[in-house]
Design a protein around this motif. Structure first.
Motif, PDB file in Angstrom:
ATOM      1  N   THR A   1      -8.353   1.357  -3.927  1.00 53.62           N
ATOM      2  CA  THR A   1      -7.868   2.719  -3.703  1.00 53.62           C
ATOM      3  C   THR A   1      -8.801   3.439  -2.734  1.00 53.62           C
ATOM      4  OG1 THR A   1      -9.144   3.675  -5.522  1.00 53.62           O
ATOM      5  CG2 THR A   1      -6.913   2.880  -6.047  1.00 53.62           C
TER       6      THR A   1
ATOM      7  N   CYS B   1      -1.779  -2.491  -4.066  1.00 55.46           N
ATOM      8  CA  CYS B   1      -1.425  -3.294  -5.238  1.00 55.46           C
ATOM      9  C   CYS B   1      -0.915  -4.649  -4.780  1.00 55.46           C
ATOM     10  CB  CYS B   1      -0.330  -2.611  -6.049  1.00 55.46           C
ATOM     11  SG  CYS B   1      -0.837  -1.032  -6.749  1.00 55.46           S
ATOM     12  N   ASN B   2      -1.057  -5.645  -5.636  1.00 57.86           N
ATOM     13  CA  ASN B   2      -0.477  -6.951  -5.311  1.00 57.86           C
ATOM     14  C   ASN B   2       0.985  -6.979  -5.730  1.00 57.86           C
ATOM     15  OD1 ASN B   2      -0.411  -7.503  -8.085  1.00 57.86           O
ATOM     16  ND2 ASN B   2      -2.196  -8.850  -8.031  1.00 57.86           N
TER      17      ASN B   2
ATOM     18  N   CYS C   1      -3.668  -3.211  -9.299  1.00 63.07           N
ATOM     19  CA  CYS C   1      -4.400  -2.460  -8.293  1.00 63.07           C
ATOM     20  C   CYS C   1      -5.520  -3.308  -7.697  1.00 63.07           C
ATOM     21  CB  CYS C   1      -4.983  -1.198  -8.918  1.00 63.07           C
ATOM     22  SG  CYS C   1      -5.971  -0.218  -7.774  1.00 63.07           S
TER      23      CYS C   1
ATOM     24  N   MET D   1       0.842  -1.162   0.000  1.00 64.29           N
ATOM     25  CA  MET D   1       0.000   0.000   0.000  1.00 64.29           C
ATOM     26  C   MET D   1       0.889   1.227   0.000  1.00 64.29           C
ATOM     27  SD  MET D   1      -2.750   1.383   2.819  1.00 64.29           S
ATOM     28  CE  MET D   1      -3.754  -0.063   2.643  1.00 64.29           C
TER      29      MET D   1
ATOM     30  N   ILE E   1      -3.306   3.548  -2.400  1.00 66.62           N
ATOM     31  CA  ILE E   1      -3.553   2.494  -3.371  1.00 66.62           C
ATOM     32  C   ILE E   1      -2.961   1.192  -2.843  1.00 66.62           C
ATOM     33  CG2 ILE E   1      -1.467   3.098  -4.687  1.00 66.62           C
ATOM     34  CD1 ILE E   1      -3.023   2.205  -7.228  1.00 66.62           C
TER      35      ILE E   1
END
Length: 116
Positions: A30, A21-22, A27, A1, A19
């Motif tokens: 958010t 994200c892996n 994404c 994050m 945000i």
């Protein structure tokens, strides 16, 4: 994050965002919110607090490892060592620490929260 908080130069209003994200950069979610007035460092604390809550309040992230990126070394230091925190920010720091501790985000070395 990745999170961030910002205030107008006169401190009259600000905003926070983040945000998730892996590990492949996709994404997963958010957030962005307007916040009240105050110093810029408060916006950073609000962003971390909201980001942690955002991440852990959703069941889909439960088994995920969290790496939180912030551009505020001072805030990370306060969360790591609350005795460094000014009293005015004590409640926000305590809220961040509670979310972190309840969800086992960190070890004693605070390695899972990074600054850049």
């Amino acid at each position: 994050m990745n999170i961030d908080g910002a205030m107008l130069s006169n401190g009259s209003k600000g905003g926070i965002g983040g945000i998730v994200c892996n590990c492949f950069g996709a994404c997963l979610g958010t957030f962005s919110l307007s916040i009240g007035s105050g110093p810029p460092i408060m916006a950073e604390l609000e962003a971390i607090n909201h980001g942690l809550d955002f991440f852990f309040s959703r069941g889909k992230f439960v088994s995920s490892r969290l790496i939180l990126e912030s551009d505020s070394v001072i805030v990370i230091d306060w969360i790591s060592n609350p005795s460094l925190c000014p009293l005015i920010f004590e409640a926000l720091v305590a809220s961040c620490r509670k979310i972190i501790e309840v969800n086992s985000v960190i070890s004693d070395s605070f390695l899972d929260i990074l600054t850049h």
